[in-house]
Design a protein around this motif. Structure first.
Motif, mmCIF file in Angstrom:
data_model
loop_
_atom_site.group_PDB
_atom_site.id
_atom_site.type_symbol
_atom_site.label_atom_id
_atom_site.label_comp_id
_atom_site.label_asym_id
_atom_site.label_seq_id
_atom_site.Cartn_x
_atom_site.Cartn_y
_atom_site.Cartn_z
ATOM 1 N N HIS A 190 0.838 -1.192 0.000
ATOM 2 C CA HIS A 190 0.000 0.000 0.000
ATOM 3 C C HIS A 190 0.878 1.249 0.000
ATOM 4 C CE1 HIS A 190 -3.911 1.666 -0.206
ATOM 5 N NE2 HIS A 190 -3.637 2.533 0.732
ATOM 6 N N GLU A 191 1.749 1.308 -0.987
ATOM 7 C CA GLU A 191 2.623 2.458 -1.169
ATOM 8 C C GLU A 191 1.848 3.576 -1.855
ATOM 9 O OE1 GLU A 191 6.812 0.542 -2.328
ATOM 10 O OE2 GLU A 191 5.110 -0.103 -3.546
ATOM 11 N N LYS A 192 2.238 4.817 -1.567
ATOM 12 C CA LYS A 192 1.639 5.981 -2.212
ATOM 13 C C LYS A 192 2.765 6.876 -2.709
ATOM 14 C CE LYS A 192 -2.143 6.214 1.091
ATOM 15 N NZ LYS A 192 -2.696 6.988 2.182
ATOM 16 N N ILE A 193 2.568 7.461 -3.868
ATOM 17 C CA ILE A 193 3.479 8.485 -4.359
ATOM 18 C C ILE A 193 2.601 9.604 -4.909
ATOM 19 C CG2 ILE A 193 3.780 7.428 -6.638
ATOM 20 C CD1 ILE A 193 6.788 8.382 -6.363
ATOM 21 N N TYR A 194 2.904 10.832 -4.537
ATOM 22 C CA TYR A 194 2.000 11.943 -4.851
ATOM 23 C C TYR A 194 2.747 13.276 -4.761
ATOM 24 C CZ TYR A 194 1.976 12.192 0.218
ATOM 25 O OH TYR A 194 2.359 12.269 1.525
ATOM 26 N N ALA B 201 9.379 9.534 2.415
ATOM 27 C CA ALA B 201 10.487 10.234 1.775
ATOM 28 C C ALA B 201 9.919 11.377 0.944
ATOM 29 C CB ALA B 201 11.281 9.285 0.891
ATOM 30 N N GLU B 202 10.698 12.447 0.836
ATOM 31 C CA GLU B 202 10.273 13.623 0.075
ATOM 32 C C GLU B 202 11.418 14.065 -0.824
ATOM 33 O OE1 GLU B 202 8.789 18.204 0.904
ATOM 34 O OE2 GLU B 202 8.473 16.672 2.440
ATOM 35 N N ALA B 203 11.110 14.293 -2.101
ATOM 36 C CA ALA B 203 12.121 14.725 -3.069
ATOM 37 C C ALA B 203 11.724 16.091 -3.619
ATOM 38 C CB ALA B 203 12.240 13.719 -4.205
ATOM 39 N N PRO B 204 12.423 17.169 -3.208
ATOM 40 C CA PRO B 204 12.114 18.503 -3.728
ATOM 41 C C PRO B 204 12.652 18.666 -5.153
ATOM 42 C CG PRO B 204 13.894 18.616 -2.133
ATOM 43 C CD PRO B 204 13.458 17.199 -2.182
ATOM 44 N N SER C 147 7.436 19.176 -4.464
ATOM 45 C CA SER C 147 8.007 17.994 -3.820
ATOM 46 C C SER C 147 7.134 16.798 -4.129
ATOM 47 C CB SER C 147 8.096 18.167 -2.307
ATOM 48 O OG SER C 147 9.098 19.089 -1.970
ATOM 49 N N ILE C 148 7.795 15.708 -4.486
ATOM 50 C CA ILE C 148 7.127 14.435 -4.685
ATOM 51 C C ILE C 148 7.367 13.618 -3.416
ATOM 52 C CG2 ILE C 148 6.979 12.356 -6.100
ATOM 53 C CD1 ILE C 148 6.268 14.959 -7.620
ATOM 54 N N CYS C 149 6.311 13.062 -2.837
ATOM 55 C CA CYS C 149 6.432 12.286 -1.604
ATOM 56 C C CYS C 149 6.066 10.833 -1.844
ATOM 57 C CB CYS C 149 5.534 12.859 -0.511
ATOM 58 S SG CYS C 149 6.187 14.358 0.206
ATOM 59 N N TYR C 150 6.758 9.991 -1.102
ATOM 60 C CA TYR C 150 6.518 8.553 -1.105
ATOM 61 C C TYR C 150 6.211 8.139 0.327
ATOM 62 C CZ TYR C 150 7.665 3.594 -0.826
ATOM 63 O OH TYR C 150 7.626 2.253 -0.581
ATOM 64 N N SER C 151 5.187 7.309 0.501
ATOM 65 C CA SER C 151 4.918 6.788 1.838
ATOM 66 C C SER C 151 4.456 5.339 1.743
ATOM 67 C CB SER C 151 3.886 7.639 2.575
ATOM 68 O OG SER C 151 2.638 7.542 1.955
ATOM 69 N N GLU C 152 4.874 4.572 2.743
ATOM 70 C CA GLU C 152 4.461 3.174 2.877
ATOM 71 C C GLU C 152 4.540 2.864 4.358
ATOM 72 O OE1 GLU C 152 4.967 -1.088 3.443
ATOM 73 O OE2 GLU C 152 6.690 0.225 3.533
#
Length: 115
Positions: free
Chosen positions: A54-58, A96-99, A86-91
């Motif tokens: 249930h990973e999310k990237i947004y 994690a956040e990538a500006p 910023s693109i964020c990933y969460s699981e």
């Protein structure tokens, strides 16, 4: 005596500890559909055995303004021009956040993909 101690020490602590800073959260507000924009779509993966996955990237930030993870499955509009996103990933508890500094000069639709 115990009741007096309670009112002298505990009640003021509870009242002071519950006070607000008065600052509003810096939340992202999308431009209207009539404003030339780029559109970002996030993605999520289905959950796996024992709760993994249930990973999310947004798109989670635009020019410093925050957008929460519940927006991953909704379109996010960003006005044209130079932007700090910023693109964020969460699981689960992992995040994690990538500006990224980008310049958008024409309308487009972007799909942010996992993997």
């Amino acid at each position: 005596m115990k009741l007096l101690t309670f009112f002298i020490f505990i009640v003021p602590t509870l009242l002071l500890g519950c006070s607000s800073t008065g600052k509003n959260a810096n939340l992202y507000s999308q431009p209207s559909e009539t404003v030339p924009s780029v559109v970002f779509w996030g993605e999520d993966s289905p959950g796996k055995f024992l709760g993994k996955g249930h990973e999310k990237i947004y798109l989670c930030r635009v020019d410093g303004a925050f957008q929460n993870s519940y927006s991953f499955d909704k379109a996010t509009r960003v006005a044209l021009g130079e932007r700090q996103i910023s693109i964020c990933y969460s699981e689960g508890a992992n995040h994690a956040e990538a500006p990224i500094k980008a310049s958008f000069d024409k309308t487009a639709v972007y799909q942010i993909k996992l993997g």
